[in-house]
Design an enzyme around this catalytic site. Structure first.
Site, PDB file in Angstrom:
ATOM      1  N   ASN A   6       0.858  -1.185   0.000  1.00  0.00           N
ATOM      2  CA  ASN A   6       0.000   0.000   0.000  1.00  0.00           C
ATOM      3  C   ASN A   6       0.902   1.245   0.000  1.00  0.00           C
ATOM      4  O   ASN A   6       1.714   1.424   0.904  1.00  0.00           O
ATOM      5  CB  ASN A   6      -0.902  -0.038   1.251  1.00  0.00           C
ATOM      6  CG  ASN A   6      -1.800   1.170   1.354  1.00  0.00           C
ATOM      7  OD1 ASN A   6      -1.359   2.293   1.164  1.00  0.00           O
ATOM      8  ND2 ASN A   6      -3.057   0.952   1.667  1.00  0.00           N
ATOM      9  N   HIS A   9       1.104   6.222   1.844  1.00  0.00           N
ATOM     10  CA  HIS A   9       1.880   7.160   2.655  1.00  0.00           C
ATOM     11  C   HIS A   9       3.028   7.824   1.906  1.00  0.00           C
ATOM     12  O   HIS A   9       3.614   8.782   2.411  1.00  0.00           O
ATOM     13  CB  HIS A   9       2.290   6.511   3.976  1.00  0.00           C
ATOM     14  CG  HIS A   9       1.062   6.209   4.785  1.00  0.00           C
ATOM     15  ND1 HIS A   9       0.207   7.218   5.193  1.00  0.00           N
ATOM     16  CD2 HIS A   9       0.490   5.042   5.156  1.00  0.00           C
ATOM     17  CE1 HIS A   9      -0.825   6.666   5.810  1.00  0.00           C
ATOM     18  NE2 HIS A   9      -0.681   5.355   5.808  1.00  0.00           N
ATOM     19  N   HIS A  42      -5.489   3.731  -1.592  1.00  0.00           N
ATOM     20  CA  HIS A  42      -6.822   4.082  -1.089  1.00  0.00           C
ATOM     21  C   HIS A  42      -7.203   5.487  -1.553  1.00  0.00           C
ATOM     22  O   HIS A  42      -6.584   6.467  -1.136  1.00  0.00           O
ATOM     23  CB  HIS A  42      -6.774   4.010   0.451  1.00  0.00           C
ATOM     24  CG  HIS A  42      -8.103   4.202   1.125  1.00  0.00           C
ATOM     25  ND1 HIS A  42      -8.281   3.970   2.468  1.00  0.00           N
ATOM     26  CD2 HIS A  42      -9.310   4.600   0.653  1.00  0.00           C
ATOM     27  CE1 HIS A  42      -9.544   4.227   2.795  1.00  0.00           C
ATOM     28  NE2 HIS A  42     -10.184   4.614   1.719  1.00  0.00           N
ATOM     29  N   ARG A  44      -9.350   8.103  -0.888  1.00  0.00           N
ATOM     30  CA  ARG A  44     -10.287   8.510   0.170  1.00  0.00           C
ATOM     31  C   ARG A  44     -11.190   9.619  -0.342  1.00  0.00           C
ATOM     32  O   ARG A  44     -10.829  10.383  -1.240  1.00  0.00           O
ATOM     33  CB  ARG A  44      -9.521   8.979   1.407  1.00  0.00           C
ATOM     34  CG  ARG A  44      -8.707   7.882   2.066  1.00  0.00           C
ATOM     35  CD  ARG A  44      -8.132   8.369   3.385  1.00  0.00           C
ATOM     36  NE  ARG A  44      -9.150   8.460   4.394  1.00  0.00           N
ATOM     37  CZ  ARG A  44      -9.330   7.567   5.372  1.00  0.00           C
ATOM     38  NH1 ARG A  44      -8.520   6.534   5.493  1.00  0.00           N
ATOM     39  NH2 ARG A  44     -10.296   7.707   6.244  1.00  0.00           N
ATOM     40  N   ARG A  48      -7.032  12.827   0.979  1.00  0.00           N
ATOM     41  CA  ARG A  48      -5.939  13.302   1.845  1.00  0.00           C
ATOM     42  C   ARG A  48      -4.565  12.792   1.396  1.00  0.00           C
ATOM     43  O   ARG A  48      -3.564  13.373   1.736  1.00  0.00           O
ATOM     44  CB  ARG A  48      -6.187  12.925   3.299  1.00  0.00           C
ATOM     45  CG  ARG A  48      -6.044  11.448   3.591  1.00  0.00           C
ATOM     46  CD  ARG A  48      -6.027  11.190   5.077  1.00  0.00           C
ATOM     47  NE  ARG A  48      -7.348  11.321   5.665  1.00  0.00           N
ATOM     48  CZ  ARG A  48      -7.716  10.660   6.767  1.00  0.00           C
ATOM     49  NH1 ARG A  48      -6.861   9.894   7.387  1.00  0.00           N
ATOM     50  NH2 ARG A  48      -8.925  10.784   7.244  1.00  0.00           N
ATOM     51  N   GLU A  69      -8.358   0.573  -3.080  1.00  0.00           N
ATOM     52  CA  GLU A  69      -9.105   0.522  -1.823  1.00  0.00           C
ATOM     53  C   GLU A  69     -10.040   1.720  -1.793  1.00  0.00           C
ATOM     54  O   GLU A  69      -9.620   2.834  -2.130  1.00  0.00           O
ATOM     55  CB  GLU A  69      -8.088   0.681  -0.700  1.00  0.00           C
ATOM     56  CG  GLU A  69      -8.317  -0.213   0.472  1.00  0.00           C
ATOM     57  CD  GLU A  69      -7.300   0.101   1.531  1.00  0.00           C
ATOM     58  OE1 GLU A  69      -7.567   0.986   2.343  1.00  0.00           O
ATOM     59  OE2 GLU A  69      -6.236  -0.520   1.516  1.00  0.00           O
ATOM     60  N   THR A 100      -7.971   3.483   8.386  1.00  0.00           N
ATOM     61  CA  THR A 100      -9.199   2.681   8.430  1.00  0.00           C
ATOM     62  C   THR A 100      -9.375   2.056   9.817  1.00  0.00           C
ATOM     63  O   THR A 100      -8.469   1.421  10.335  1.00  0.00           O
ATOM     64  CB  THR A 100      -9.117   1.549   7.375  1.00  0.00           C
ATOM     65  OG1 THR A 100      -8.642   2.106   6.160  1.00  0.00           O
ATOM     66  CG2 THR A 100     -10.469   0.911   7.163  1.00  0.00           C
ATOM     67  N   GLU A 150     -10.481  -9.605   2.730  1.00  0.00           N
ATOM     68  CA  GLU A 150      -9.277  -9.228   3.459  1.00  0.00           C
ATOM     69  C   GLU A 150      -9.663  -9.118   4.924  1.00  0.00           C
ATOM     70  O   GLU A 150     -10.561  -8.349   5.279  1.00  0.00           O
ATOM     71  CB  GLU A 150      -8.723  -7.887   2.940  1.00  0.00           C
ATOM     72  CG  GLU A 150      -7.472  -7.478   3.701  1.00  0.00           C
ATOM     73  CD  GLU A 150      -6.814  -6.232   3.131  1.00  0.00           C
ATOM     74  OE1 GLU A 150      -7.004  -5.920   1.932  1.00  0.00           O
ATOM     75  OE2 GLU A 150      -6.096  -5.568   3.903  1.00  0.00           O
ATOM     76  N   HIS A 190      -3.549  -4.576   7.765  1.00  0.00           N
ATOM     77  CA  HIS A 190      -3.738  -3.420   8.644  1.00  0.00           C
ATOM     78  C   HIS A 190      -2.821  -3.469   9.856  1.00  0.00           C
ATOM     79  O   HIS A 190      -2.915  -4.374  10.676  1.00  0.00           O
ATOM     80  CB  HIS A 190      -5.188  -3.232   9.107  1.00  0.00           C
ATOM     81  CG  HIS A 190      -5.461  -1.774   9.314  1.00  0.00           C
ATOM     82  ND1 HIS A 190      -5.194  -1.132  10.498  1.00  0.00           N
ATOM     83  CD2 HIS A 190      -5.869  -0.809   8.444  1.00  0.00           C
ATOM     84  CE1 HIS A 190      -5.451   0.154  10.347  1.00  0.00           C
ATOM     85  NE2 HIS A 190      -5.854   0.366   9.112  1.00  0.00           N
TER      86      HIS A 190
HETATM   87  N1  PXP Z   1      -5.529  -3.125   4.133  1.00  0.00           N
HETATM   88  C1  PXP Z   1      -6.530  -2.234   4.278  1.00  0.00           C
HETATM   89  C2  PXP Z   1      -7.909  -2.659   3.910  1.00  0.00           C
HETATM   90  C3  PXP Z   1      -6.278  -0.922   4.733  1.00  0.00           C
HETATM   91  O1  PXP Z   1      -7.296  -0.055   4.869  1.00  0.00           O
HETATM   92  C4  PXP Z   1      -4.949  -0.541   4.980  1.00  0.00           C
HETATM   93  C5  PXP Z   1      -4.652   0.871   5.358  1.00  0.00           C
HETATM   94  O2  PXP Z   1      -4.933   1.730   4.304  1.00  0.00           O
HETATM   95  C6  PXP Z   1      -3.936  -1.513   4.806  1.00  0.00           C
HETATM   96  C7  PXP Z   1      -4.265  -2.796   4.407  1.00  0.00           C
HETATM   97  C8  PXP Z   1      -2.517  -1.186   5.074  1.00  0.00           C
HETATM   98  O3  PXP Z   1      -2.390  -0.870   6.423  1.00  0.00           O
HETATM   99  P1  PXP Z   1      -0.995  -0.377   6.960  1.00  0.00           P
HETATM  100  O4  PXP Z   1      -0.682   0.907   6.277  1.00  0.00           O
HETATM  101  O5  PXP Z   1      -1.249  -0.211   8.433  1.00  0.00           O
HETATM  102  O6  PXP Z   1       0.007  -1.445   6.651  1.00  0.00           O
END
Ligand code: PXP
Length: 252
Positions: A6, A9, A42, A44, A48, A69, A100, A150, A190
């Site tokens: 993901n 960030h 994601h 959003r 953001r 996402e 999330t 997931e 997550h």
């Molecule tokens: N999976 C889902 C469904 C999420 O919402 C997120 C966060 O956007 C992640 C995985 C990745 O989470 P993390 O950034 O904490 O590894």
């Protein structure tokens, strides 16, 4: 075992200055080069971090699946139907949350989720549902007809004591087994990082890890290719990492 990275960030860092770098699309290509199996981003409702330009570009430049996402908000569903990523993961979304919080409640939002799935399926988009690791939610996912779920590892990741973490790990184990027996492709994600991911790698039935914040954070010190490869070798030690062609990064 597969790794979906993901890259939200990377975009968070860009948006903190409202400029054009670092580019999450470049991060995605480097992650592909590192051997990641899919890219997760994601979009959003408040934009953001990831924006529509990122989503549109990711969808065309990647040689690996793009997993978008998103919430079940109508406008966001309409964007996904236009962009047509390979996969969409439906998640809950609250404006004020840092990230999330919890899985999508399929009991509460059954009709809206069903509508979103039908719309996305009409554009041949595979849908995954991000849900808490409990049987009732897995059963609801089954009745919604999706093939992928997931499981939310948030509670496990946020555990403050060894005892709580053990209990949360047990819940995930049972949910993975249950979902696997029902024929789901099971992803987890997550809050996972380089330490807490280890016990999960021993669970049979988990087919994909979706990890963002920890890998992007580590990349500040070692670069995203190395950070992603370190995670791949933790979740799949047998893997011979293939070097992929990323000439797109160098070609003018
Ligand atoms: N999976 C889902 C469904 C999420 O919402 C997120 C966060 O956007 C992640 C995985 C990745 O989470 P993390 O950034 O904490 O590894």
């Amino acid at each position: 075992m597969k790794l979906g990275i993901n890259i939200d960030h990377v975009a968070t860092l860009r948006q903190s200055r409202q400029i054009h770098y670092p580019d999450p699309v470049v991060a995605a290509l480097l992650s592909e080069h590192a051997g990641c199996d899919s890219i997760v981003a994601h979009l959003r409702e408040d934009r953001r971090h990831i924006n529509q330009r990122d989503v549109e570009l990711l969808n065309v430049v990647l040689g690996i699946p793009f997993n978008l996402e998103m919430s079940i908000n109508k406008q966001i569903v309409a964007i996904a139907m236009k962009v047509r990523p390979e996969k969409v993961t439906l998640v809950p979304e609250k404006r004020k949350e840092l990230t999330t919080e919890g899985g999508l409640n399929l009991t509460l939002h059954y009709r809206r989720v069903k509508t979103a799935i039908e719309k996305l399926a009409s554009r041949d988009i595979e849908v995954s549902l991000f849900i808490d690791p409990v049987r009732s939610q897995i059963d609801k996912a089954k009745s919604l007809g999706v093939r992928t779920i997931e499981l939310n590892t948030g509670k496990y990741s946020e555990s403050k004591t060894v005892g709580t973490q053990k209990r949360e790990l047990e819940k995930i184990k049972k949910a993975v087994q249950y979902a696997h027996n029902k024929g789901f492709f099971v992803a987890v994600g997550h809050g996972l990082e380089y330490e807490n991911v280890r016990p999960l790698t021993k669970i049979k039935g988990i087919q994909e890890f979706n990890i963002g914040h920890a890998i992007v954070s580590r990349s500040v010190f070692v670069g995203i290719v190395e950070a992603a490869r370190e995670m791949i070798s933790l979740i799949d030690p047998q893997r011979k990492i293939k070097k992929r062609n990323i000439s797109i990064l160098y070609d003018k």
